[in-house]
Design an enzyme around this catalytic site. Structure first.
Site, PDB file in Angstrom:
ATOM      1  N   GLU A   1      -3.936   0.218  -2.676  1.00 38.86           N
ATOM      2  CA  GLU A   1      -3.564  -1.010  -1.957  1.00 38.86           C
ATOM      3  C   GLU A   1      -4.223  -2.240  -2.561  1.00 38.86           C
ATOM      4  OE1 GLU A   1      -4.852  -1.122   2.176  1.00 38.86           O
ATOM      5  OE2 GLU A   1      -3.375  -2.680   2.655  1.00 38.86           O
TER       6      GLU A   1
ATOM      7  N   GLU B   1       0.799  -1.235   0.000  1.00 33.43           N
ATOM      8  CA  GLU B   1       0.000   0.000   0.000  1.00 33.43           C
ATOM      9  C   GLU B   1       0.827   1.278   0.000  1.00 33.43           C
ATOM     10  OE1 GLU B   1      -2.282   0.614   3.676  1.00 33.43           O
ATOM     11  OE2 GLU B   1      -1.440  -1.243   4.442  1.00 33.43           O
TER      12      GLU B   1
HETATM   13 MN    MN Z   1      -5.819  -1.120   4.023  1.00 31.05          MN
HETATM   14 MN    MN Z   2      -3.145  -2.517   4.820  1.00 28.68          MN
END
Ligand code: MN
Ligand code: MN
Length: 302
Positions: A286, A192
């Protein structure tokens, strides 16, 4: 949440597919004037309608707020014209977890910033394979985001996921480090990257809406023990929102005091709302991925 040993790859795949479906369907909710509380509760409802549970309270983080913001009950905040909105959602299915996020740029002025986080994610996933080190993956994210003229957020990281545990302790930063840890086949990671036009790191704010169980401990107040039992049987080690508990425990004051005691005794861990240190605008992307022979497969894909 029930403990049933290790979840299978098939269950992680299913949690990933649900996360991807809810993520894509939720995009239609992110409109100017929409309430943040409505958005969070609607997305949490979509996860439950899929027969799963939210793995953590849906995060709706706007502009310089980077992470750990979930609306409180009665929250009146709405989406503004030029807001940059991050939606971060998690799915729990029989202990299998997925974690995925995206950014919507309502005003259209931050397209490149959003692209920087998305491209950082894409390049990182392309480089993830057995034997690749965490240090080099971080370097790829850093170079990609800096190539757009922005900074990666240095103190927010991706994380290895295992059954029932979102953050196993193995973190994947968005910056180059000398971490020699090599990714292993069969491991699952949430990756992420966060990109910003600010200072490149986040700091804690005073606001806390999200908590999780931390350590066993003795609690003096009866209400604290009641709340603790509810947390253990409903959320296990996964993060939860004060807003969720308020639906169960009607006295706001008793609940506040119970949470206070649990924090003081370190029975709970608090996740303060994280803001960009220079009040920069933040974008996030993400996916949850599975490390396979020769590469990484995105699980949060439909
Ligand atoms: Mn997340
Ligand atoms: Mn995460």
């Amino acid at each position: 949440m029930e403990e049933t040993g290790e979840a299978s790859i098939g269950e992680f795949e299913e949690a990933g597919k649900i996360g991807a479906r809810v993520r894509e369907e939720s995009r239609a909710l992110i409109n100017i004037g929409e309430g943040l509380l409505d958005i969070a509760e609607t997305i949490e409802g979509m996860i439950r309608d899929e027969g799963a549970q939210p793995a953590f309270p849906v995060n709706v983080s706007v502009n310089e707020v980077a992470a750990h913001y979930t609306p409180e009950s009665g929250d009146k905040a709405t989406i503004g014209e030029n807001d940059v909105v991050k939606i971060d959602l998690g799915v729990e299915l029989n202990g299998a977890l997925s974690d995925t996020a995206y950014t919507m740029d309502l005003g259209g002025g931050y397209g490149k910033l959003v692209e920087a986080s998305e491209e950082g994610l894409k390049k990182a996933i392309a480089a993830m394979k057995p034997g690749a080190t965490i240090g080099e993956i971080g370097g790829i994210v850093e170079d990609t985001i800096k190539g757009y003229g922005y900074k990666p957020i240095a103190n927010l990281t991706g994380h290895r996921i295992s059954t029932g545990i979102l953050h196993t302790g193995i973190d994947v930063p968005s910056i180059r480090t000398d971490d020699p840890y090599e990714l292993q086949e069969g491991e699952i990671y949430a990756i992420e990257p966060f990109a910003t036009n600010g200072r490149g790191f986040v700091s804690d704010s005073d606001q806390v809406e999200i908590f999780s169980l931390y350590m066993p401990g003795k609690l003096r107040m009866r209400e604290s023990r009641k709340v603790l039992n509810h947390i253990i049987s409903n959320y296990g080690l996964l993060p939860f929102a004060e807003r969720w508990l308020q639906q169960e425990f009607r006295s706001k004051l008793l609940l506040k005091n119970a949470l206070k005691e649990m924090l003081r005794m370190q029975v709970l861990k608090a996740y303060p709302v994280l803001k960009e240190a220079g009040d920069g605008i933040v974008a996030q992307a993400e996916h949850t991925v599975l490390i396979e022979e020769g590469g990484a497969r995105i699980l949060t894909r439909e």
